[in-house]
Enzyme design. Structure first.
Site, PDB file in Angstrom:
ATOM      1  N   THR A 198       0.625  -1.239  -0.348  1.00 24.18           N
ATOM      2  CA  THR A 198       0.149   0.164  -0.363  1.00 24.18           C
ATOM      3  C   THR A 198       0.729   0.991   0.069  1.00 24.18           C
ATOM      4  O   THR A 198       0.440   2.587  -0.020  1.00 24.18           O
ATOM      5  CB  THR A 198      -0.698  -0.127   1.434  1.00 24.18           C
ATOM      6  OG1 THR A 198      -0.059   0.023   1.898  1.00 24.18           O
ATOM      7  CG2 THR A 198      -2.134  -1.013   1.132  1.00 24.18           C
ATOM      8  N   GLY A 199       2.192   0.712  -0.227  1.00 27.23           N
ATOM      9  CA  GLY A 199       3.148   1.828  -0.235  1.00 27.23           C
ATOM     10  C   GLY A 199       3.263   2.664  -1.357  1.00 27.23           C
ATOM     11  O   GLY A 199       3.510   2.463  -1.783  1.00 27.23           O
ATOM     12  N   ASP A 227       6.686   2.223  -3.042  1.00 27.85           N
ATOM     13  CA  ASP A 227       6.989   2.081  -3.698  1.00 27.85           C
ATOM     14  C   ASP A 227       5.926   0.411  -3.901  1.00 27.85           C
ATOM     15  O   ASP A 227       6.434  -0.301  -4.814  1.00 27.85           O
ATOM     16  CB  ASP A 227       8.466   0.789  -2.698  1.00 27.85           C
ATOM     17  CG  ASP A 227       9.249   2.557  -2.940  1.00 27.85           C
ATOM     18  OD1 ASP A 227       8.989   3.972  -3.258  1.00 27.85           O
ATOM     19  OD2 ASP A 227      10.336   2.432  -2.704  1.00 27.85           O
ATOM     20  N   LEU A 286       8.969  -4.102   1.325  1.00 28.04           N
ATOM     21  CA  LEU A 286       9.120  -3.016   1.297  1.00 28.04           C
ATOM     22  C   LEU A 286       8.285  -2.024   2.620  1.00 28.04           C
ATOM     23  O   LEU A 286       8.134  -1.209   2.799  1.00 28.04           O
ATOM     24  CB  LEU A 286       8.645  -2.213  -0.173  1.00 28.04           C
ATOM     25  CG  LEU A 286       8.823  -2.983  -0.700  1.00 28.04           C
ATOM     26  CD1 LEU A 286       7.577  -2.382  -2.179  1.00 28.04           C
ATOM     27  CD2 LEU A 286      10.037  -3.078  -1.463  1.00 28.04           C
ATOM     28  N   LYS A 327      16.753   0.425  10.297  1.00 28.37           N
ATOM     29  CA  LYS A 327      17.085   0.055   8.617  1.00 28.37           C
ATOM     30  C   LYS A 327      18.341  -0.963   8.839  1.00 28.37           C
ATOM     31  O   LYS A 327      18.731  -1.725   7.976  1.00 28.37           O
ATOM     32  CB  LYS A 327      16.105   1.033   7.887  1.00 28.37           C
ATOM     33  CG  LYS A 327      15.412   1.338   7.437  1.00 28.37           C
ATOM     34  CD  LYS A 327      14.265   0.173   6.619  1.00 28.37           C
ATOM     35  CE  LYS A 327      13.866   0.423   6.361  1.00 28.37           C
ATOM     36  NZ  LYS A 327      13.059  -0.999   5.463  1.00 28.37           N
ATOM     37  N   TYR A 335      14.366   5.453  13.331  1.00 27.93           N
ATOM     38  CA  TYR A 335      14.102   4.653  11.998  1.00 27.93           C
ATOM     39  C   TYR A 335      15.703   4.097  11.091  1.00 27.93           C
ATOM     40  O   TYR A 335      15.241   2.804  10.452  1.00 27.93           O
ATOM     41  CB  TYR A 335      13.514   5.619  10.380  1.00 27.93           C
ATOM     42  CG  TYR A 335      13.412   5.270   9.542  1.00 27.93           C
ATOM     43  CD1 TYR A 335      12.968   4.235   9.327  1.00 27.93           C
ATOM     44  CD2 TYR A 335      14.287   5.835   8.706  1.00 27.93           C
ATOM     45  CE1 TYR A 335      12.932   3.804   7.683  1.00 27.93           C
ATOM     46  CE2 TYR A 335      14.777   5.444   6.696  1.00 27.93           C
ATOM     47  CZ  TYR A 335      13.199   4.578   6.871  1.00 27.93           C
ATOM     48  OH  TYR A 335      12.973   4.508   5.075  1.00 27.93           O
ATOM     49  N   HIS A 369      13.054   8.844  -2.839  1.00 22.94           N
ATOM     50  CA  HIS A 369      12.360   8.177  -3.787  1.00 22.94           C
ATOM     51  C   HIS A 369      11.285   9.481  -3.846  1.00 22.94           C
ATOM     52  O   HIS A 369      10.710   8.552  -3.214  1.00 22.94           O
ATOM     53  CB  HIS A 369      13.024   7.251  -4.363  1.00 22.94           C
ATOM     54  CG  HIS A 369      12.512   6.075  -3.698  1.00 22.94           C
ATOM     55  ND1 HIS A 369      13.536   5.883  -2.858  1.00 22.94           N
ATOM     56  CD2 HIS A 369      11.944   5.043  -3.532  1.00 22.94           C
ATOM     57  CE1 HIS A 369      13.054   4.576  -1.895  1.00 22.94           C
ATOM     58  NE2 HIS A 369      12.430   4.444  -2.554  1.00 22.94           N
ATOM     59  N   GLU A 415      19.362   6.602   4.942  1.00 24.13           N
ATOM     60  CA  GLU A 415      19.112   7.013   6.307  1.00 24.13           C
ATOM     61  C   GLU A 415      20.501   6.221   7.287  1.00 24.13           C
ATOM     62  O   GLU A 415      20.720   6.708   8.157  1.00 24.13           O
ATOM     63  CB  GLU A 415      17.795   6.832   6.679  1.00 24.13           C
ATOM     64  CG  GLU A 415      16.750   7.931   6.299  1.00 24.13           C
ATOM     65  CD  GLU A 415      16.954   9.706   6.952  1.00 24.13           C
ATOM     66  OE1 GLU A 415      17.692   9.726   7.710  1.00 24.13           O
ATOM     67  OE2 GLU A 415      17.172  10.625   5.835  1.00 24.13           O
ATOM     68  N   ALA A 453       7.076  -1.212   6.199  1.00 21.27           N
ATOM     69  CA  ALA A 453       8.238  -0.411   7.105  1.00 21.27           C
ATOM     70  C   ALA A 453       7.542   0.673   7.711  1.00 21.27           C
ATOM     71  O   ALA A 453       6.381   1.025   6.991  1.00 21.27           O
ATOM     72  CB  ALA A 453       9.584  -0.455   6.664  1.00 21.27           C
ATOM     73  N   ARG A 476       3.752   9.719  -3.538  1.00 17.02           N
ATOM     74  CA  ARG A 476       4.439  10.299  -2.201  1.00 17.02           C
ATOM     75  C   ARG A 476       3.571  10.779  -1.507  1.00 17.02           C
ATOM     76  O   ARG A 476       2.065  11.109  -2.033  1.00 17.02           O
ATOM     77  CB  ARG A 476       5.795  10.770  -2.796  1.00 17.02           C
ATOM     78  CG  ARG A 476       6.377  11.466  -1.257  1.00 17.02           C
ATOM     79  CD  ARG A 476       7.527  10.332  -0.824  1.00 17.02           C
ATOM     80  NE  ARG A 476       8.889  10.361  -0.444  1.00 17.02           N
ATOM     81  CZ  ARG A 476       9.529   9.056  -0.066  1.00 17.02           C
ATOM     82  NH1 ARG A 476       8.881   8.359   0.411  1.00 17.02           N
ATOM     83  NH2 ARG A 476      10.176   9.848   0.767  1.00 17.02           N
ATOM     84  N   THR A 491      18.227   1.793   2.934  1.00 10.00           N
ATOM     85  CA  THR A 491      17.533   3.467   3.289  1.00 10.00           C
ATOM     86  C   THR A 491      19.329   3.921   3.479  1.00 10.00           C
ATOM     87  O   THR A 491      19.860   3.684   4.365  1.00 10.00           O
ATOM     88  CB  THR A 491      16.920   3.490   3.608  1.00 10.00           C
ATOM     89  OG1 THR A 491      16.949   4.885   3.835  1.00 10.00           O
ATOM     90  CG2 THR A 491      16.947   2.887   5.409  1.00 10.00           C
ATOM     91  N   ASP A 512       0.935  -9.918   8.972  1.00  9.19           N
ATOM     92  CA  ASP A 512       1.425  -8.770   9.673  1.00  9.19           C
ATOM     93  C   ASP A 512       3.616  -8.769  10.032  1.00  9.19           C
ATOM     94  O   ASP A 512       3.497  -9.931  10.527  1.00  9.19           O
ATOM     95  CB  ASP A 512       0.922  -8.220  11.126  1.00  9.19           C
ATOM     96  CG  ASP A 512       0.817  -6.911  11.858  1.00  9.19           C
ATOM     97  OD1 ASP A 512       0.581  -6.179  11.990  1.00  9.19           O
ATOM     98  OD2 ASP A 512       2.534  -6.588  11.838  1.00  9.19           O
TER      99      ASP A 512
HETATM  100  P1  GDP Z   1      13.623  11.853   4.617  1.00 14.67           P
HETATM  101  O1  GDP Z   1      14.962  12.397   4.442  1.00 14.67           O
HETATM  102  O2  GDP Z   1      13.437  10.265   4.861  1.00 14.67           O
HETATM  103  O3  GDP Z   1      13.563  12.096   6.483  1.00 14.67           O
HETATM  104  O4  GDP Z   1      12.222  12.332   4.116  1.00 14.67           O
HETATM  105  P2  GDP Z   1      11.960  14.013   4.415  1.00 14.67           P
HETATM  106  O5  GDP Z   1      10.596  14.094   3.383  1.00 14.67           O
HETATM  107  O6  GDP Z   1      10.366  13.412   5.272  1.00 14.67           O
HETATM  108  O7  GDP Z   1      12.128  14.908   4.976  1.00 14.67           O
HETATM  109  C1  GDP Z   1      13.466  15.746   4.429  1.00 14.67           C
HETATM  110  C2  GDP Z   1      13.683  16.094   4.759  1.00 14.67           C
HETATM  111  O8  GDP Z   1      12.908  17.900   5.179  1.00 14.67           O
HETATM  112  C3  GDP Z   1      14.183  16.355   6.390  1.00 14.67           C
HETATM  113  O9  GDP Z   1      15.742  16.771   6.411  1.00 14.67           O
HETATM  114  C4  GDP Z   1      13.176  17.340   7.161  1.00 14.67           C
HETATM  115  O10 GDP Z   1      13.871  17.891   8.736  1.00 14.67           O
HETATM  116  C5  GDP Z   1      13.175  18.701   6.069  1.00 14.67           C
HETATM  117  N1  GDP Z   1      11.721  19.010   5.994  1.00 14.67           N
HETATM  118  C6  GDP Z   1      11.494  20.277   6.308  1.00 14.67           C
HETATM  119  N2  GDP Z   1      10.425  20.696   7.001  1.00 14.67           N
HETATM  120  C7  GDP Z   1       9.828  19.102   6.682  1.00 14.67           C
HETATM  121  C8  GDP Z   1       8.380  18.916   6.766  1.00 14.67           C
HETATM  122  O11 GDP Z   1       7.286  19.942   7.581  1.00 14.67           O
HETATM  123  N3  GDP Z   1       7.809  17.750   6.688  1.00 14.67           N
HETATM  124  C9  GDP Z   1       8.959  16.826   6.470  1.00 14.67           C
HETATM  125  N4  GDP Z   1       8.470  15.740   6.474  1.00 14.67           N
HETATM  126  N5  GDP Z   1      10.386  17.166   6.477  1.00 14.67           N
HETATM  127  C10 GDP Z   1      11.026  18.417   6.526  1.00 14.67           C
END
Ligand code: GDP
Length: 338
Positions: free
Chosen positions: A13-14, A16, A81, A160, A156, A186, A130, A83, A191, A128, A59
């Site tokens: 459902t995500g 990817d 995928l 991972k 997270y 990605h 991350e 998580a 998204r 990832t 699950d």
């Molecule tokens: P991530 O790289 O997996 O954490 O993907 P995200 O899209 O959640 O965040 C990417 C970057 O955007 C990170 O550095 C966040 O701290 C920054 N960011 C800034 N403002 C926002 C916000 O309002 N929402 C999210 N999700 N990230 C934000």
């Protein structure tokens, strides 16, 4: 005639999961998707969008349900995928993140092993960027590769990293075909709105259509290596067709700040100075931030022949265009869940 290939996908459902279902369907696979819970709100949307996916209730935290799923699907390929995939959420729910994101992969690998399918099924683990953490001391100039040091900066990322190593351990211990894809961020039209790219393109569409006045974000300086999810699921599939199980980085080799993303997204609606439309709030900042992510996809390009097709400006454009169409009601019901 060759046997139809069967794939078992967690996280169907995500974002990817959706791209992968389309790809595998196009290649003639029989697709089994794991779906959680008694009343999963996404189930109906999934049934509408992917009527060809056979759903199995299971699950990642429930070993028996995974054994059952493996017995039903008898998969040639398993794509893990599923998580808890949002960094911010993982800070608020660290235990749940470990149970699903870290231990889930172990449960699934064990399900294959105890049912005797460890030799017939090829396994893809969604690792990832991350896991790298983006700190000065471990940041190579030309981007993180499969050999780079890990230093995860969130529950997270830590979960991972366990998943990544236990997957590699099953490859080394039991000779299973386990490939890991270390995927940099990605994005795309599927998204979730909780990620910054989609939050921005959804808001830009809303501002353009007069549906909202502004968007509230956290830090704008962090940089990410943002690619298109459709390109990345093709890479996952390629990893499982390769003759050896291995680890591969998928990335663009470019890094851009959130400010740059904002500039391109607002330019799509003819706005040069986006500052009046963007507010900031600490609620969207993280206890520990990953400053910069940049990946080196050289190995995947050389060994798998993987190539991305959508570059950064094209990614931003396709997301803004999609969200303008979505928010102006151009899509039929069902697609609106994207
Ligand atoms: P991530 O790289 O997996 O954490 O993907 P995200 O899209 O959640 O965040 C990417 C970057 O955007 C990170 O550095 C966040 O701290 C920054 N960011 C800034 N403002 C926002 C916000 O309002 N929402 C999210 N999700 N990230 C934000």
């Amino acid at each position: 005639m060759s046997e139809t290939k069967r794939a078992l996908v967690t996280g169907i459902t995500g974002q990817d999961g959706g791209h992968l279902a389309e790809l595998l369907h196009g290649k003639g696979y029989e697709i089994y998707g794991l779906i959680r819970g008694q009343r999963n709100a996404r189930k109906e949307a999934l049934e509408r969008e992917f009527p060809y996916v056979r759903m199995i209730e299971a699950d990642l935290t429930d070993q028996t349900s995974l054994i059952n799923a493996v017995l039903i699907s008898q998969p040639h390929e398993v794509y893990n995928l599923g998580a808890i995939s949002h960094v911010g959420y993982s800070f608020r729910n660290p235990q749940l993140t470990s149970d699903i994101t870290a231990k889930g992969v172990l449960n699934l690998l064990e399900a294959l092993r105890v049912t005797g399918q460890q030799e017939t099924a090829r396994f893809y683990q969604a690792s990832t960027s991350e896991m790298f953490g983006g700190l000065d001391y471990n940041r190579p100039g030309n981007g993180y590769s499969e050999e780079s040091l890990f230093h995860p900066r969130s529950p997270y990322g830590v979960a991972k990293l366990y998943a990544h190593w236990i997957a590699r351990n099953y490859r080394e211990s039991y000779g299973m075909f386990v490939a890991t894809g270390i995927l940099f961020n990605h994005e795309g039209e599927r998204r979730g709105l909780e990620f910054v790219t989609r939050k921005i393109t959804n808001a830009v569409a809303g501002i353009h259509l007069g549906l909202q006045d502004s968007v509230t974000l956290g830090d704008l300086w962090p940089k990410r290596d943002w690619g298109y999810a459709g390109d990345y699921v093709r890479g996952m599939w390629q990893m499982l067709q390769h003759d050896q199980p291995d680890d591969f980085v998928l990335a663009t080799g470019e890094t851009h700040s959130i400010e740059e993303f904002l500039t391109l997204a607002f330019a799509e609606i003819g706005v040069e100075d986006w500052s009046p439309y963007v507010k900031q709030d600490e609620a969207f900042m993280r206890p520990a931030e990953v400053d910069i992510l940049l990946g080196d996809p050289g190995k995947a390009e050389r060994v798998l022949g993987w190539k991305r097709e959508v570059d950064f400006p094209a990614l931003v454009r396709l997301m803004v265009k999609h969200d303008i169409a979505l928010r102006s009601g151009e899509f039929l019901p069902g697609a609106s869940e994207r």
